[in-house]
Design a protein around this motif. Sequence first.
Motif, mmCIF file in Angstrom:
data_model
loop_
_atom_site.group_PDB
_atom_site.id
_atom_site.type_symbol
_atom_site.label_atom_id
_atom_site.label_comp_id
_atom_site.label_asym_id
_atom_site.label_seq_id
_atom_site.Cartn_x
_atom_site.Cartn_y
_atom_site.Cartn_z
ATOM 1 N N MET A 101 0.920 11.700 8.090
ATOM 2 C CA MET A 101 0.963 10.602 8.534
ATOM 3 C C MET A 101 0.840 9.575 7.962
ATOM 4 S SD MET A 101 -3.663 10.017 8.817
ATOM 5 C CE MET A 101 -3.652 11.117 9.940
ATOM 6 N N ARG A 102 1.616 8.217 8.168
ATOM 7 C CA ARG A 102 1.410 6.774 7.844
ATOM 8 C C ARG A 102 -0.070 6.172 7.269
ATOM 9 N NH1 ARG A 102 6.824 5.388 9.496
ATOM 10 N NH2 ARG A 102 5.957 3.245 9.693
ATOM 11 N N LEU A 103 0.479 6.082 6.316
ATOM 12 C CA LEU A 103 -0.942 5.163 5.469
ATOM 13 C C LEU A 103 -0.608 4.192 4.513
ATOM 14 C CD1 LEU A 103 -1.727 6.194 2.381
ATOM 15 C CD2 LEU A 103 -2.247 8.190 3.579
ATOM 16 N N ILE A 104 -1.358 3.729 4.577
ATOM 17 C CA ILE A 104 -1.475 2.590 3.288
ATOM 18 C C ILE A 104 -2.375 2.423 2.643
ATOM 19 C CG2 ILE A 104 -1.754 0.068 2.916
ATOM 20 C CD1 ILE A 104 0.042 -0.622 5.596
ATOM 21 N N PHE A 105 -2.665 1.786 1.653
ATOM 22 C CA PHE A 105 -3.517 2.448 0.022
ATOM 23 C C PHE A 105 -3.969 1.206 -0.339
ATOM 24 C CE2 PHE A 105 -5.583 3.307 -3.832
ATOM 25 C CZ PHE A 105 -6.270 4.068 -3.440
ATOM 26 N N LEU A 106 -5.057 0.858 -0.426
ATOM 27 C CA LEU A 106 -5.484 -0.322 -1.253
ATOM 28 C C LEU A 106 -6.082 -0.215 -1.498
ATOM 29 C CD1 LEU A 106 -5.707 -0.922 2.453
ATOM 30 C CD2 LEU A 106 -5.599 -3.291 1.913
ATOM 31 N N GLY A 107 -5.896 -0.800 -3.214
ATOM 32 C CA GLY A 107 -7.049 0.191 -4.253
ATOM 33 C C GLY A 107 -6.643 -1.292 -5.505
ATOM 34 N N THR A 108 -7.647 -1.601 -6.263
ATOM 35 C CA THR A 108 -7.493 -2.017 -7.945
ATOM 36 C C THR A 108 -8.025 -0.983 -9.185
ATOM 37 O OG1 THR A 108 -7.420 -3.998 -6.574
ATOM 38 C CG2 THR A 108 -7.462 -4.185 -8.757
ATOM 39 N N PRO A 109 -8.275 -0.483 -9.011
ATOM 40 C CA PRO A 109 -9.656 -0.196 -10.265
ATOM 41 C C PRO A 109 -9.069 0.707 -10.883
ATOM 42 C CG PRO A 109 -10.978 -0.117 -8.992
ATOM 43 C CD PRO A 109 -9.930 -0.690 -8.040
ATOM 44 N N ALA A 110 -9.753 2.257 -12.341
ATOM 45 C CA ALA A 110 -9.194 2.795 -12.141
ATOM 46 C C ALA A 110 -9.680 4.397 -11.719
ATOM 47 C CB ALA A 110 -9.046 2.995 -14.050
ATOM 48 N N ASP B 173 -0.530 4.658 10.372
ATOM 49 C CA ASP B 173 -1.936 5.437 11.263
ATOM 50 C C ASP B 173 -3.190 5.354 10.463
ATOM 51 O OD1 ASP B 173 0.582 6.756 12.446
ATOM 52 O OD2 ASP B 173 1.180 7.836 10.997
ATOM 53 N N VAL B 174 -3.298 5.232 9.249
ATOM 54 C CA VAL B 174 -4.513 4.864 9.132
ATOM 55 C C VAL B 174 -4.204 3.699 7.901
ATOM 56 C CG1 VAL B 174 -3.942 7.248 7.604
ATOM 57 C CG2 VAL B 174 -6.516 5.923 8.410
ATOM 58 N N MET B 175 -5.317 2.986 6.859
ATOM 59 C CA MET B 175 -5.351 2.294 6.289
ATOM 60 C C MET B 175 -7.074 3.079 5.328
ATOM 61 S SD MET B 175 -4.348 -0.927 7.304
ATOM 62 C CE MET B 175 -4.543 -1.867 5.440
ATOM 63 N N VAL B 176 -6.276 3.454 3.749
ATOM 64 C CA VAL B 176 -7.121 3.747 2.904
ATOM 65 C C VAL B 176 -7.902 3.004 1.822
ATOM 66 C CG1 VAL B 176 -8.003 5.644 0.779
ATOM 67 C CG2 VAL B 176 -6.401 6.368 2.732
ATOM 68 N N VAL B 177 -8.972 2.617 1.408
ATOM 69 C CA VAL B 177 -9.485 1.405 0.389
ATOM 70 C C VAL B 177 -10.333 2.590 -0.472
ATOM 71 C CG1 VAL B 177 -10.449 -0.630 0.493
ATOM 72 C CG2 VAL B 177 -9.351 -0.351 1.991
ATOM 73 N N VAL B 178 -9.699 2.049 -1.762
ATOM 74 C CA VAL B 178 -10.644 2.223 -3.019
ATOM 75 C C VAL B 178 -11.059 1.105 -4.160
ATOM 76 C CG1 VAL B 178 -11.221 4.452 -4.790
ATOM 77 C CG2 VAL B 178 -10.107 4.326 -2.152
ATOM 78 N N GLY B 179 -12.157 0.503 -3.276
ATOM 79 C CA GLY B 179 -12.758 -0.167 -5.178
ATOM 80 C C GLY B 179 -11.341 -1.178 -4.605
ATOM 81 N N TYR B 180 -10.686 -1.835 -3.330
ATOM 82 C CA TYR B 180 -9.379 -3.193 -3.514
ATOM 83 C C TYR B 180 -10.291 -4.484 -3.865
ATOM 84 C CZ TYR B 180 -6.401 -6.718 -1.180
ATOM 85 O OH TYR B 180 -5.079 -7.535 -1.306
ATOM 86 N N GLY B 181 -11.344 -5.071 -3.726
ATOM 87 C CA GLY B 181 -11.483 -6.180 -4.713
ATOM 88 C C GLY B 181 -11.265 -7.359 -3.374
ATOM 89 N N GLN B 182 -11.203 -7.083 -2.228
ATOM 90 C CA GLN B 182 -11.319 -8.606 -1.279
ATOM 91 C C GLN B 182 -11.744 -7.588 -0.261
ATOM 92 O OE1 GLN B 182 -7.282 -10.552 -0.547
ATOM 93 N NE2 GLN B 182 -7.276 -10.178 -2.495
ATOM 94 N N ILE B 183 -12.185 -8.834 0.822
ATOM 95 C CA ILE B 183 -13.032 -8.163 2.323
ATOM 96 C C ILE B 183 -11.757 -8.612 2.927
ATOM 97 C CG2 ILE B 183 -15.085 -9.167 3.557
ATOM 98 C CD1 ILE B 183 -16.366 -10.445 1.412
ATOM 99 N N LEU B 184 -11.604 -7.559 4.181
ATOM 100 C CA LEU B 184 -10.747 -7.443 4.978
ATOM 101 C C LEU B 184 -11.250 -7.715 6.131
ATOM 102 C CD1 LEU B 184 -9.760 -3.380 4.065
ATOM 103 C CD2 LEU B 184 -9.274 -5.740 3.303
#
Length: 305
Positions: free
Chosen positions: A1-10, A80-91
Amino acid sequence: MRLIFLGTPAFAVPTLESLVAASYDVLSVVTQPDRPSGRGRRLSASPVKEAALRLGLPVYQPERIRRPEAVAALAGLQPDVMVVVGYGQILPQTVLDIPPHGIINVHASLLPEYRGAAPMQWAIANGATRTGVTTMRIDAGLDTGDMLLKAETEIGPEETALDLGARLAAMGAAVLIETLERIGTIAPRKQDAAQATYAPLLKKENGLIDWRQPAQAIHNRVRGFQPWPGAYTRFRGQQLHIWKSRVAAGRAGGAGLLTGHPLAVVCGEGSLEPIEVQLEGRKRITAEEFANGQRITGHDILGES
């Protein structure tokens, strides 16, 4: 599965590491631009960027993800999918529409409880004894999307936001991997808006102690507001942080009265015994060291300028 990860903090790092360990094709890691930090105000990379570089993943740091060039860059990767964990901007909707399997968020609460930017901190500060993580599909609202999977855990009576964050980060990573493995077979569940509570972004003033509150409530804030803004008060015209404390039996006197041996503060109900404190411009020390160095007389009132 192809994905993009969006995140910032530890908090997001264990999820990114788990995705790589599970052999998901991480096309790009999107994180906030480097920001000035520390006394020298040098540019500092986010924990997620540091992890991505260590893992050999491409990094993308748009100033504003809603700008057309950023949207085009993400769409061009065809995830295929995107994963967000504490990115910090509204999509924006233009980003939400990119992946066919949607955008999955790992949120550090049992939704619809504690929607918002600081769920762990507010849960502890409010005296909650249970929390967890929820995976959900992101929509245009604030943590209002359909829920996918949950995992629960107890909050220890002395657990801080830092302690809890480490545990929930690992839990969130595991739940996210299970969510991706079962994607398409999980029946999404609507959130009950009537049951929603909120955990707004923390502000400096949230850490100011009101000694008229019960000692337990103040102790919860000491635990919850770590590492920032912390719990602080005024002592002889200076700011005093209380980093660790315990609840004790009540003592005579008005709210805020500081007594020594052991160091204790009279509260609206009960007393609070500081364990670790820090006077502005100085290092963290034990309450005993502080009491000896400041020669507490029993006439000091915390909170007074």
